[in-house]
Enzyme design. Structure first.
Site, PDB file in Angstrom:
ATOM      1  N   ASP A 124       0.731  -1.197   0.147  1.00 18.12           N
ATOM      2  CA  ASP A 124       0.042  -0.338  -0.120  1.00 18.12           C
ATOM      3  C   ASP A 124       0.743   1.242   0.125  1.00 18.12           C
ATOM      4  O   ASP A 124       0.644   2.259  -0.998  1.00 18.12           O
ATOM      5  CB  ASP A 124      -0.823  -0.007   1.265  1.00 18.12           C
ATOM      6  CG  ASP A 124      -2.051  -0.987   1.274  1.00 18.12           C
ATOM      7  OD1 ASP A 124      -2.394  -1.537   0.031  1.00 18.12           O
ATOM      8  OD2 ASP A 124      -2.607  -1.093   2.331  1.00 18.12           O
ATOM      9  N   ARG A 136      -0.084   4.548  17.249  1.00 27.30           N
ATOM     10  CA  ARG A 136      -0.583   5.692  16.314  1.00 27.30           C
ATOM     11  C   ARG A 136      -0.486   7.166  16.691  1.00 27.30           C
ATOM     12  O   ARG A 136       0.231   7.742  15.871  1.00 27.30           O
ATOM     13  CB  ARG A 136      -2.237   5.249  15.785  1.00 27.30           C
ATOM     14  CG  ARG A 136      -2.403   4.031  15.202  1.00 27.30           C
ATOM     15  CD  ARG A 136      -1.437   3.611  14.287  1.00 27.30           C
ATOM     16  NE  ARG A 136      -1.986   2.585  13.770  1.00 27.30           N
ATOM     17  CZ  ARG A 136      -1.012   1.760  12.587  1.00 27.30           C
ATOM     18  NH1 ARG A 136      -0.003   2.229  12.477  1.00 27.30           N
ATOM     19  NH2 ARG A 136      -1.575   0.736  12.073  1.00 27.30           N
ATOM     20  N   ASP A 152      -7.511   3.277  12.558  1.00 32.23           N
ATOM     21  CA  ASP A 152      -6.377   3.728  12.322  1.00 32.23           C
ATOM     22  C   ASP A 152      -6.652   5.182  11.795  1.00 32.23           C
ATOM     23  O   ASP A 152      -5.899   6.026  11.876  1.00 32.23           O
ATOM     24  CB  ASP A 152      -5.416   2.846  11.905  1.00 32.23           C
ATOM     25  CG  ASP A 152      -4.852   1.647  12.581  1.00 32.23           C
ATOM     26  OD1 ASP A 152      -4.941   2.146  14.063  1.00 32.23           O
ATOM     27  OD2 ASP A 152      -4.685   0.707  12.189  1.00 32.23           O
ATOM     28  N   SER A 188      -4.248  -9.134   7.292  1.00 29.37           N
ATOM     29  CA  SER A 188      -3.855  -7.790   7.358  1.00 29.37           C
ATOM     30  C   SER A 188      -3.067  -7.811   8.768  1.00 29.37           C
ATOM     31  O   SER A 188      -3.898  -8.261   9.834  1.00 29.37           O
ATOM     32  CB  SER A 188      -4.663  -6.667   7.451  1.00 29.37           C
ATOM     33  OG  SER A 188      -4.310  -5.620   8.106  1.00 29.37           O
TER      34      SER A 188
HETATM   35  N1  ARG Z   1      -8.232  -3.230  15.479  1.00 31.83           N
HETATM   36  C1  ARG Z   1      -7.041  -3.099  16.125  1.00 31.83           C
HETATM   37  C2  ARG Z   1      -7.286  -1.376  16.532  1.00 31.83           C
HETATM   38  O1  ARG Z   1      -7.995  -0.794  15.890  1.00 31.83           O
HETATM   39  C3  ARG Z   1      -5.963  -3.167  15.187  1.00 31.83           C
HETATM   40  C4  ARG Z   1      -6.170  -2.698  13.763  1.00 31.83           C
HETATM   41  C5  ARG Z   1      -4.853  -2.618  13.044  1.00 31.83           C
HETATM   42  N2  ARG Z   1      -4.744  -4.078  12.694  1.00 31.83           N
HETATM   43  C6  ARG Z   1      -4.246  -4.599  11.561  1.00 31.83           C
HETATM   44  N3  ARG Z   1      -4.312  -6.108  11.482  1.00 31.83           N
HETATM   45  N4  ARG Z   1      -4.208  -4.025  10.381  1.00 31.83           N
HETATM   46  O2  ARG Z   1      -6.291  -0.753  17.455  1.00 31.83           O
END
Ligand code: ARG
Length: 423
Positions: free
Chosen positions: A17, A97, A126, A177
């Site tokens: 990506d 994040r 995210d 993912s």
């Molecule tokens: N659901 C988790 C959160 O919002 C992880 C999100 C990212 N995970 C991923 N496999 N891309 O904190």
């Protein structure tokens, strides 16, 4: 072409990506792209990813090692709040994040860029965490989320990468993912999307399969000072080392697998799996120590704060007056959270089997059943008499009301049954 931009700093992992995003941003926004990769303890070849960015069209590529800050300023404060979203998820992705946002914003300011970009989709949490964070710290910056805009699937992205001669490492088709950092590993998608079936073993990497679990239990003593873990089995360790060591130890026993139907901020329920061996073990140990040293009312109130803290972090509100105030409260409760907790790691679970603290509120003198006890048992009777007073009164009134109603019903003139009237 979308609105023109001059210079975009892209949060870049080196995956498909964000690799495709480099030429895509240049084409669609006419902007130069600088990439920024933040090392928060994800495994994989970061240097290689960073080297490929200029080859794929980035003006410059930066790599920041933020592991120490991540542990000290994000993970340990969250641990002190026993951070578990919906009671189970230690917020590994959520906590990274705001730190990435901080680095992204400061790179943009340093370079005089007019925008930042990230590779989040339009369905997850995210994007909320990135966008809200950037808007809060640097409202003048534009935010681009190519994946949310471009409507390409994986095959389209690979084709786009070929057309543009990108150097990418396309992994053998994986439906999952994955996001990783010191605090845990998150996997979603593919077969995991059916919440009714068990996660396939292939999604797990940090926690060993039951066949490989050690046959004997292993005890680990976690030392805490003011709510922060400082040692394992008596050996002082720096935060990053401590977390990594415990990930290995607890992971070997299969500890820290989480299978969760989670409520995302955008209203979606989704099945998510995590591996967070150190986080799970540390929260457990920390909670056990708090149970020993915090008075009952504080412990109970702090539980409400802890929950709100977890929700606030999950929702992307790290940079908010609420989160700052919650953190201040939590920090003020940690003054006496010092001591050692023994965890027994065995067969997929860790259990607290011992705790010690110079600030322990467990008084042997009071609790013991032997003759040395100083607890005045005769005082208990008067205490209990008053403690139950309000309930005694309430139930007595109810009984009286019932009796009145029964008497009225017994009157010959009353043809119908009437409900009891309240006193
Ligand atoms: N659901 C988790 C959160 O919002 C992880 C999100 C990212 N995970 C991923 N496999 N891309 O904190």
């Amino acid at each position: 072409m979308a609105g023109k931009l001059k210079h975009v700093v892209l949060a870049y992992s080196g995956g498909l990506d964000t690799s495709v995003a480099i030429p895509w941003i240049k084409e669609h926004y006419g902007a130069e792209v600088t990439t920024l990769t933040v090392d928060v303890g994800q495994e994989g070849e970061l240097e290689d990813a960073v080297e490929r960015a200029p080859i794929n069209g980035a003006r410059e590529a930066f790599l920041e090692d933020a592991k120490v800050t991540f542990a000290e300023e994000f993970l340990f404060p969250a641990l002190q709040a026993n951070c578990l979203y919906q009671g189970v998820y230690p917020l590994s992705t959520s906590l990274a994040r705001p730190l990435i946002v901080r680095h992204l914003v400061s790179a943009a300011l340093r370079l005089g860029a007019d925008a930042v970009a990230h590779g989040c989709t339009g369905k997850g949490n995210d994007q909320v965490r990135f966008d809200v964070g950037v808007q809060t710290l640097a409202p003048h910056l534009s935010i681009i989320a190519p994946v949310r805009e471009w409507n390409m699937n994986r095959q389209d992205e690979i084709a786009y990468a070929r057309e543009h001669g990108l150097k990418i490492h396309v992994k053998p088709e994986s439906p999952y993912s994955v996001d990783e950092n010191l605090w845990g590993r998150s996997v979603e998608g593919g077969r995991l999307e059916d919440p009714g079936s068990a996660p396939p073993e292939e999604v797990f990497q940090w926690t060993s399969h039951p066949e490989k679990w050690p046959k004997v239990p292993e005890d680990v003593v976690v030392g805490f000072s003011r709510g922060a873990p400082i040692s394992l089995n008596g050996r002082s360790l720096e935060p990053v080392d401590l977390i990594q060591t415990l990930n290995q130890k607890a992971g070997a026993h299969g500890i820290g697998r989480i299978d969760h139907v989670e409520d995302r901020v955008v209203g979606i329920k989704s099945r998510e799996t995590y591996e967070c061996p150190a986080a799970i073990a540390l929260v457990q140990a920390h909670q056990a120590l708090e149970a020993l040293v915090l008075p009952r009312d504080l412990l109970s109130f702090k539980g409400l704060v802890d929950r709100r803290f977890a929700d606030t972090v999950y929702e992307g509100m790290w940079y908010s007056p609420l989160r700052e105030s919650l953190s201040s409260f939590v920090a003020s409760t940690q003054e006496t959270v010092t001591g050692q907790v023994t965890l027994r790691l065995f067969q997929g679970t860790s259990r607290v089997v011992g705790r010690r603290s110079p600030f322990s509120l467990l008084s042997h003198e009071l609790a013991t059943y032997d003759r040395t006890s100083t607890f005045r048992q005769e005082a208990a009777e008067g205490f209990i008499h008053l403690f139950g007073l309000a309930n005694r009164l309430a139930y007595a009134r109810r009984r009286e009301a019932l009796t009145d109603a029964e008497e009225r019903e017994a009157l010959p003139a009353s043809g119908k049954v009437s409900p009891p009237t309240p006193p």
